[in-house]
Motif scaffolding. Structure first.
Motif, PDB file in Angstrom:
ATOM      1  N   THR A 235       0.746  -1.149  -0.065  1.00 29.01           N
ATOM      2  CA  THR A 235       0.161   0.003  -0.042  1.00 29.01           C
ATOM      3  C   THR A 235       0.841   1.282  -0.080  1.00 29.01           C
ATOM      4  OG1 THR A 235      -1.708  -1.223   1.147  1.00 29.01           O
ATOM      5  CG2 THR A 235      -1.791   1.336   1.324  1.00 29.01           C
ATOM      6  N   SER A 247      -4.905   6.311  -0.242  1.00 29.29           N
ATOM      7  CA  SER A 247      -3.931   5.347  -0.346  1.00 29.29           C
ATOM      8  C   SER A 247      -4.351   4.470  -1.511  1.00 29.29           C
ATOM      9  CB  SER A 247      -3.953   4.484   0.705  1.00 29.29           C
ATOM     10  OG  SER A 247      -5.222   3.862   1.206  1.00 29.29           O
ATOM     11  N   THR A 249      -3.217   0.599  -3.832  1.00 32.42           N
ATOM     12  CA  THR A 249      -2.540  -0.520  -3.780  1.00 32.42           C
ATOM     13  C   THR A 249      -1.570  -0.878  -4.898  1.00 32.42           C
ATOM     14  OG1 THR A 249      -4.384  -1.770  -2.770  1.00 32.42           O
ATOM     15  CG2 THR A 249      -2.823  -3.173  -3.942  1.00 32.42           C
TER      16      THR A 249
END
Length: 665
Positions: A235, A247, A249
């Motif tokens: 992350t 945030s 991935t």
């Protein structure tokens, strides 16, 4: 240089040919692998299967220095025949883990990853008829007509990499390599030759690296933050100054992209956008807000959003370089010139009572947060919080007392909301705070913070709280006692509770005597009354499920139980001829007897005689015969009246006291 493991389905392995992964386990590796069966279409015996292998495929990614290493192998091969005379051929792979290593040519810098056990890889199983088989060999070696059905299980595992130079090496190893004994451990690998160089899919620049879609813009404008060279599947968290924008991935090629916007509360022109991800140092790029918003403008915008009305003061500097601005219905506090917090209503009044930023809570760290039980609201501060509800009002919450309240579930726990501020206990370094459902008391001298609630707190209050005989709590409420009981320890005693006995104090010599009988697990069980004072000659007692404990300054403190207690009661307890007990019950007498001494005599019991008093001249005469060990044995009656005197019967006779003359018969 980073790796990440994940399972792949059969659809992800289009480039892996079935000829590569058909892994019929072989006896080539001796006892490690199962002996291969023989299968053929026309020969005298079934042909040997090829050796077991793990296929390796390295696929470059779309970003320079990235890619995927995929492993596949056959973990089960089973062939059954239509004619039962031919034995089923079944072979399985040895379990183990694959290690993958990425290193520069000198092996000075190595990044590695390891797979789960082979038996835990993602697998697919297929069953088909082998068209090449028309006969099979029996145990005697005879060929008979037959068809064959083949069942195969193929397992796969993949690891992604990023930020790898084309000069770096990829190497692999298997933890349970069956070919080690042959001196050729590389025999188990097929596909891409190992070790191998990382495929060259373009020059690498900056690992990791971040970029902004724009280095400047107005408040609220769109902003895209991208990054390369990060760990796949991890992350990436993006901050604008100290505010989290969001945030993302990280994808298999080590890249990410986060579409966000410039915070509308950003104050001034110069700011920083930073990215944090596990295993990396934070990377930052400057961003300019154009046109910039002044601190006063930001405060006014915050005040408008919270309905604070018009400003009533200028922006004013306060402790630690922070500032505030007052409004008709509260204030806005600026912390480090980039965090704005509202201060209003009952919570602001409580903060003011504590000394604002000069008090124990210092500065707010959040705005007011609502939605709590029963309409409650809280605001966090550097030193704790202020909590408000319509029923309890606004009160501080800080330090060990707040931690203990948190452990009970905050306002949703048994204590509910605080109903007082922190109160100085004026002794033992005690501070306490009252709650809707009880109290929390804290002191470094009293083993930390302890909550008191429910029936135990009610009993403590009935004793006078800290001003009563128990003083302050030393423990939390301890549950799990016999028959659902619980207790809380205090400086000078305890409060003990059970469903059957109720909740009662326990302190002083009476508690020490109860402890000597093994507390609630002993013959007395739980207390059923408080300590009752005001008896003759300064005495006191406490009743229990199994009897009582009786105390006086001259006689000491002793248990009173069973048949002996019943006899003492018949004599009038401490107000009768026997007075107070001076010993506990003493067993071990002849024929299972027991006695207890009193100020005026004794009570003696045995299974054959029952419990009876013993006192005065008759007792002295009985003593002269050897008590229960003499010819008279145990008393069988109380002392009773006869003409001109008294008498008492015994198992072996009688003693009379007539006009002061003792006779034993």
């Amino acid at each position: 240089m980073f790796l990440h493991q994940f399972g792949l389905g059969s659809g992800d392995l289009l480039e892996i040919k079935s000829g590569r992964i058909r892994a019929c386990l072989s006896a080539v590796v001796g006892a490690v692998l199962l002996a291969a069966s023989l299968v053929t279409g026309a020969g005298p015996a079934n042909a040997a299967a090829p050796p077991w292998v793990i296929n390796v495929a390295v696929t470059p990614g779309t970003v320079a220095g990235s890619g995927t290493v995929t492993f596949s192998t056959q973990t089960l091969y089973r062939e059954t025949f239509s004619d039962p005379q031919c034995a089923t051929q079944s072979q399985s792979a040895p379990d183990g883990t694959v290690g993958v290593y990425f290193s520069d040519p000198t092996w000075a810098n190595t990044v590695s990853d390891r797979s789960p056990q082979l038996s835990q890889w993602l697998s697919t199983t297929s069953t088909a008829t082998d068209p090449t088989v028309t006969t099979c060999a029996t145990a005697a070696g005879t060929l008979v007509p037959a068809t064959a059905t083949v069942t195969q299980t193929v397992a796969t595992w993949s690891v992604d990499y990023s930020c790898q130079s084309p000069s770096n090496l990829i190497s692999v190893e298997f933890s349970n390599n069956p070919y080690l004994s042959t001196g050729n451990s590389a025999s188990m690998w097929s596909g891409t030759r190992m070790p191998s160089k990382v495929p060259d899919n373009g020059p690498i620049s900056g690992c990791p690296a971040i970029a902004l879609s724009s280095s400047s813009g107005p408040l609220g404008s769109s902003l895209t933050v991208t990054g390369t060279g990060y760990a796949p599947s991890a992350t990436a968290t993006v901050n604008f100054d100290r505010a989290v924008l969001g945030s993302a991935t990280i994808s298999a090629d080590g890249t990410f992209a986060l579409n966000t916007s410039v915070p509308t509360s950003a104050i001034g022109a110069s700011h920083w956008v930073s990215v944090m991800s596990p295993g990396f140092a934070s990377l930052s790029l400057p961003f300019t807000v154009d046109p910039p918003m002044t601190l006063a403008e930001a405060m006014d915008a915050k005040a408008t959003a919270w309905g604070l009305g018009a400003a009533t003061s200028a922006v004013t500097g306060i402790l630690y370089g922070n500032s505030y601005r007052n409004y008709q219905f509260g204030a806005v506090i600026a912390v480090s010139d980039d965090k704005l917090f509202v201060s209003r209503g009952a919570i602001r009044n409580e903060w003011a009572a504590l000394g604002f930023e000069n008090g124990p809570l210092v500065y707010p760290t959040t705005d007011e947060v609502g939605g709590l039980r029963d309409g409650g609201v809280y605001q966090n501060y550097d030193g704790g919080a202020i909590v408000w509800s319509p029923a309890s009002g606004a009160h501080e919450s800080s330090g060990p007392i707040r931690s203990k309240w948190q452990a009970t579930g905050f306002e949703n726990g048994i204590l509910g909301y605080p109903t007082s501020d922190l109160v100085d206990g004026l002794e033992y370094e005690v501070w306490y705070q009252n709650y809707q459902g009880g109290t929390i008391v804290s002191s470094p001298e009293l083993n930390g913070a302890h909550a008191s609630y429910g029936p135990i707190r009610s009993e403590w209050q009935a004793t006078g709280l800290q001003h009563g005989p128990l003083s302050w709590p030393l423990t939390d409420i301890v549950t799990g006692l016999r028959n659902g009981g619980s207790y809380q320890g205090f400086i000078f005693g305890a409060i003990v509770s059970s469903p059957a006995s109720g909740t009662h104090e326990s302190y002083g010599p009476i508690r020490s005597e109860w402890a000597a009988t093994n507390f609630e697990s002993g013959p007395l069980g739980y207390p059923t009354t408080e300590v009752v004072k005001g008896l003759r000659n300064g005495g006191s007692y406490q009743n229990y499920q199994g009897g009582a404990i009786v105390s006086s300054p001259s006689s000491g403190t002793h248990e009173s139980i069973g048949a002996i207690r019943g006899e003492w009661q018949a004599t009038g307890f401490e107000g009768g001829i026997l007075g107070y007990p001076t010993t506990d019950e003493v067993g071990g007498l002849r024929n299972g007897g027991v006695y207890q001494n009193y100020q005026g005599g004794a009570v003696i019991w045995s299974p054959g005689s029952g419990a009876h008093e013993s006192y005065g001249p008759i007792r002295a005469a009985w003593q002269s015969t050897g008590f229960e060990g003499g010819r008279l044995g145990y008393p069988t009656s109380e002392v009773y009246s006869v003409p001109n005197g008294t008498a008492q019967n015994f198992q072996g006779g009688r003693i009379t006291d007539i006009n002061g003359t003792i006779a034993i018969s």
